[in-house]
Design a protein around this motif. Structure first.
Motif, PDB file in Angstrom:
ATOM      1  N   ASP A   1       0.827  -1.217   0.000  1.00 42.94           N
ATOM      2  CA  ASP A   1       0.000   0.000   0.000  1.00 42.94           C
ATOM      3  C   ASP A   1       0.858   1.263   0.000  1.00 42.94           C
ATOM      4  O   ASP A   1       0.403   2.331   0.425  1.00 42.94           O
ATOM      5  CB  ASP A   1      -0.926  -0.002   1.227  1.00 42.94           C
ATOM      6  CG  ASP A   1      -1.842  -1.223   1.211  1.00 42.94           C
ATOM      7  OD1 ASP A   1      -2.341  -1.570   0.127  1.00 42.94           O
ATOM      8  OD2 ASP A   1      -2.034  -1.843   2.279  1.00 42.94           O
TER       9      ASP A   1
ATOM     10  N   VAL B   1      -0.956   5.182  -3.107  1.00 44.40           N
ATOM     11  CA  VAL B   1      -2.308   5.105  -3.654  1.00 44.40           C
ATOM     12  C   VAL B   1      -2.652   6.498  -4.184  1.00 44.40           C
ATOM     13  O   VAL B   1      -2.697   7.465  -3.434  1.00 44.40           O
ATOM     14  CB  VAL B   1      -3.332   4.659  -2.586  1.00 44.40           C
ATOM     15  CG1 VAL B   1      -4.735   4.634  -3.183  1.00 44.40           C
ATOM     16  CG2 VAL B   1      -2.962   3.284  -2.032  1.00 44.40           C
TER      17      VAL B   1
ATOM     18  N   ASP C   1      -5.127   9.083  -5.293  1.00 45.08           N
ATOM     19  CA  ASP C   1      -6.563   9.366  -5.207  1.00 45.08           C
ATOM     20  C   ASP C   1      -6.798  10.827  -5.561  1.00 45.08           C
ATOM     21  O   ASP C   1      -5.849  11.570  -5.818  1.00 45.08           O
ATOM     22  CB  ASP C   1      -7.107   9.013  -3.809  1.00 45.08           C
ATOM     23  CG  ASP C   1      -6.317   9.695  -2.698  1.00 45.08           C
ATOM     24  OD1 ASP C   1      -5.574  10.672  -2.986  1.00 45.08           O
ATOM     25  OD2 ASP C   1      -6.426   9.268  -1.542  1.00 45.08           O
TER      26      ASP C   1
ATOM     27  N   ARG D   1      -3.827  -2.702 -12.726  1.00 45.16           N
ATOM     28  CA  ARG D   1      -3.752  -1.952 -11.467  1.00 45.16           C
ATOM     29  C   ARG D   1      -4.257  -2.858 -10.353  1.00 45.16           C
ATOM     30  O   ARG D   1      -5.145  -3.688 -10.594  1.00 45.16           O
ATOM     31  CB  ARG D   1      -4.592  -0.683 -11.615  1.00 45.16           C
ATOM     32  CG  ARG D   1      -5.705  -0.549 -10.620  1.00 45.16           C
ATOM     33  CD  ARG D   1      -6.475   0.729 -10.767  1.00 45.16           C
ATOM     34  NE  ARG D   1      -7.609   0.582 -11.665  1.00 45.16           N
ATOM     35  CZ  ARG D   1      -8.457   1.560 -11.931  1.00 45.16           C
ATOM     36  NH1 ARG D   1      -8.271   2.756 -11.399  1.00 45.16           N
ATOM     37  NH2 ARG D   1      -9.475   1.376 -12.744  1.00 45.16           N
TER      38      ARG D   1
ATOM     39  N   ASN E   1      -4.296  -1.621  -6.366  1.00 42.41           N
ATOM     40  CA  ASN E   1      -4.993  -0.611  -5.557  1.00 42.41           C
ATOM     41  C   ASN E   1      -4.287   0.745  -5.643  1.00 42.41           C
ATOM     42  O   ASN E   1      -4.595   1.640  -4.882  1.00 42.41           O
ATOM     43  CB  ASN E   1      -5.037  -1.067  -4.094  1.00 42.41           C
ATOM     44  CG  ASN E   1      -3.639  -1.180  -3.506  1.00 42.41           C
ATOM     45  OD1 ASN E   1      -2.647  -1.205  -4.242  1.00 42.41           O
ATOM     46  ND2 ASN E   1      -3.537  -1.241  -2.193  1.00 42.41           N
ATOM     47  N   GLU E   2      -3.333   0.875  -6.578  1.00 43.10           N
ATOM     48  CA  GLU E   2      -2.496   2.090  -6.565  1.00 43.10           C
ATOM     49  C   GLU E   2      -3.138   3.302  -7.221  1.00 43.10           C
ATOM     50  O   GLU E   2      -2.604   4.402  -7.113  1.00 43.10           O
ATOM     51  CB  GLU E   2      -1.100   1.789  -7.141  1.00 43.10           C
ATOM     52  CG  GLU E   2      -1.061   1.247  -8.547  1.00 43.10           C
ATOM     53  CD  GLU E   2      -1.320  -0.249  -8.635  1.00 43.10           C
ATOM     54  OE1 GLU E   2      -1.514  -0.878  -7.589  1.00 43.10           O
ATOM     55  OE2 GLU E   2      -1.353  -0.779  -9.759  1.00 43.10           O
ATOM     56  N   ILE E   3      -4.286   3.124  -7.877  1.00 43.87           N
ATOM     57  CA  ILE E   3      -5.074   4.271  -8.352  1.00 43.87           C
ATOM     58  C   ILE E   3      -6.523   3.979  -7.971  1.00 43.87           C
ATOM     59  O   ILE E   3      -7.070   2.935  -8.360  1.00 43.87           O
ATOM     60  CB  ILE E   3      -4.998   4.451  -9.888  1.00 43.87           C
ATOM     61  CG1 ILE E   3      -3.543   4.625 -10.348  1.00 43.87           C
ATOM     62  CG2 ILE E   3      -5.832   5.659 -10.322  1.00 43.87           C
ATOM     63  CD1 ILE E   3      -3.387   4.808 -11.868  1.00 43.87           C
ATOM     64  N   THR E   4      -7.141   4.882  -7.217  1.00 44.74           N
ATOM     65  CA  THR E   4      -8.525   4.625  -6.817  1.00 44.74           C
ATOM     66  C   THR E   4      -9.446   4.813  -8.042  1.00 44.74           C
ATOM     67  O   THR E   4      -9.163   5.650  -8.913  1.00 44.74           O
ATOM     68  CB  THR E   4      -8.976   5.565  -5.669  1.00 44.74           C
ATOM     69  OG1 THR E   4      -8.795   6.919  -6.092  1.00 44.74           O
ATOM     70  CG2 THR E   4      -8.162   5.322  -4.407  1.00 44.74           C
ATOM     71  N   PRO E   5     -10.541   4.036  -8.114  1.00 43.78           N
ATOM     72  CA  PRO E   5     -11.384   4.060  -9.317  1.00 43.78           C
ATOM     73  C   PRO E   5     -11.959   5.438  -9.651  1.00 43.78           C
ATOM     74  O   PRO E   5     -12.207   5.735 -10.818  1.00 43.78           O
ATOM     75  CB  PRO E   5     -12.501   3.069  -8.993  1.00 43.78           C
ATOM     76  CG  PRO E   5     -11.916   2.171  -7.954  1.00 43.78           C
ATOM     77  CD  PRO E   5     -10.955   2.984  -7.165  1.00 43.78           C
ATOM     78  N   ASP E   6     -12.144   6.331  -8.628  1.00 41.08           N
ATOM     79  CA  ASP E   6     -12.720   7.647  -8.960  1.00 41.08           C
ATOM     80  C   ASP E   6     -11.779   8.481  -9.835  1.00 41.08           C
ATOM     81  O   ASP E   6     -12.224   9.348 -10.583  1.00 41.08           O
ATOM     82  CB  ASP E   6     -13.123   8.422  -7.695  1.00 41.08           C
ATOM     83  CG  ASP E   6     -11.987   8.528  -6.689  1.00 41.08           C
ATOM     84  OD1 ASP E   6     -11.051   7.690  -6.742  1.00 41.08           O
ATOM     85  OD2 ASP E   6     -12.013   9.449  -5.867  1.00 41.08           O
ATOM     86  N   VAL E   7     -10.476   8.183  -9.796  1.00 35.89           N
ATOM     87  CA  VAL E   7      -9.518   8.912 -10.643  1.00 35.89           C
ATOM     88  C   VAL E   7      -9.804   8.626 -12.132  1.00 35.89           C
ATOM     89  O   VAL E   7      -9.545   9.460 -12.994  1.00 35.89           O
ATOM     90  CB  VAL E   7      -8.056   8.542 -10.264  1.00 35.89           C
ATOM     91  CG1 VAL E   7      -7.046   9.196 -11.208  1.00 35.89           C
ATOM     92  CG2 VAL E   7      -7.762   8.940  -8.811  1.00 35.89           C
ATOM     93  N   ASP E   8     -10.384   7.448 -12.418  1.00 42.25           N
ATOM     94  CA  ASP E   8     -10.676   7.082 -13.825  1.00 42.25           C
ATOM     95  C   ASP E   8     -11.554   8.135 -14.506  1.00 42.25           C
ATOM     96  O   ASP E   8     -11.488   8.312 -15.725  1.00 42.25           O
ATOM     97  CB  ASP E   8     -11.426   5.738 -13.915  1.00 42.25           C
ATOM     98  CG  ASP E   8     -10.661   4.590 -13.277  1.00 42.25           C
ATOM     99  OD1 ASP E   8      -9.529   4.808 -12.817  1.00 42.25           O
ATOM    100  OD2 ASP E   8     -11.223   3.482 -13.227  1.00 42.25           O
TER     101      ASP E   8
END
Ligand code: NCD
Length: 310
Positions: A242, A245, A247, A266, A268-275
């Motif tokens: 970890d 990450v 975000d 990926r 957990n190194e980019i949170t999905p909201d960044v997409d």
């Protein structure tokens, strides 16, 4: 016989030409639909893959060619003890070009010596991954319109991440590139990359352990996965899993035209909201992987005298 074992096998001019070809493929897809008609690509994957193998296969199909191969060592005669050299020699009788991924560093180079056809390194252990780098260069070029005068942050597992090693080797050949290397000390870029490439070319770089402090300076942020399969013990992996990450709060001070990249997969190194952020380009990057592999297949077959495309 020309192979692609590392990005440095290509001159800057050849890379330029390959990027131009990929751009032309994107703009004029129909023009290339039969360029590799009657040709076969073998994908020999001794290590897991989704994007690399499938984009190679899709690339060859879109060029009108055929594909054969295997996606795990267990389904090949490697499981019976056959050497890589023997496997490659035989496959090179059956196919016109080979893309190979192997957990042992240097295995594609050994294989290329036995092959009758061009061999492409599709990732060798923690060493290098030149077709991912071509993908990354195409993405950077499409986003920024240039490959020089950029500050590139590389974040995560810089020790075992082969995409990072290949990208540094490629990008340090362009004018005005600066690197910001973001990793825990234990996962920093191998010394040979620093001495033989960064120091050798007098490239400006810094090594830091936190991404927040350097975020405002970055034109590109290249996130990577902690490479679980390359650690000697699970405890070592758990210690670092970890570490970073990305975000939305961490992007607060980032440039409005930052390009966020990731070779994927990926964890957990980019949170999905960044997409949802317009700066996130990792899915476009994966699509670029198909186009640049089309350009690479055409180019290597042409150099081998197998197609007359120019
Ligand atoms: C990378 C690889 O295999 O090195 N994946 C890919 O090819 N897109 C990155 C990774 O596995 O973390």
């Amino acid at each position: 016989m020309r192979h692609l074992l590392d990005t440095t096998d290509l001159s800057l001019q050849e890379i330029d030409e390959m990027l131009s070809l990929a751009m032309d493929i994107i703009e004029n897809k129909g023009k290339y639909s039969a360029v590799c008609s009657g040709k076969k690509l073998a994908t020999l994957f001794f290590e897991p893959s989704t994007r690399t193998r499938l984009s190679f296969e899709a690339a060859m199909m879109e060029l009108g060619g055929n594909v054969l191969g295997f996606s795990e060592a267990n389904s090949s005669s490697a499981s019976k003890g056959e050497s890589v050299s023997d496997t490659i020699k035989i496959v090179s009788y059956y196919a016109d070009i080979i893309a190979m991924r192997h957990p042992v560093e240097g295995a594609p180079r050994v294989a290329s010596r036995k092959s009758e056809v061009p061999v492409i390194n599709a990732g060798d252990g923690g060493h290098s991954h030149p077709t991912q780098t071509l993908t990354d260069l195409l993405t950077i070029f499409r986003e920024k319109g240039r490959l020089g005068n950029l500050t590139i942050g590389l974040c995560g597992d810089l020790k075992f991440g082969r995409t990072v090693h290949s990208l540094i080797k490629a990008m340090c050949r362009y004018e005005g590139v600066k690197f910001v290397l973001i990793s825990p000390k234990e996962l920093s870029v191998p010394d040979y990359i620093k001495t033989d490439y960064l120091d050798e070319k007098g490239i400006e770089y810094v090594e830091v352990e936190k991404m927040e402090e350097v975020m405002p300076s970055l034109d590109i942020l290249y996130m990577t996965r902690i490479q679980r399969e390359r650690f000697f013990s699970e405890d070592e992996y758990l210690k670092h899993k970890d570490a970073f990450v990305l975000d939305m709060p961490k992007l607060e001070n980032a440039k409005a035209d930052l390009t966020i990249m990731h070779p994927l997969p990926r964890v957990n190194e980019i949170t999905p909201d960044v997409d949802e952020d317009s700066r996130a380009k990792y899915f476009e990057q994966a699509l670029n992987g198909k186009y640049i592999r089309m350009a690479l297949i055409i180019t290597l077959l042409k150099w081998a005298g197998e197609t007359d495309e120019d």
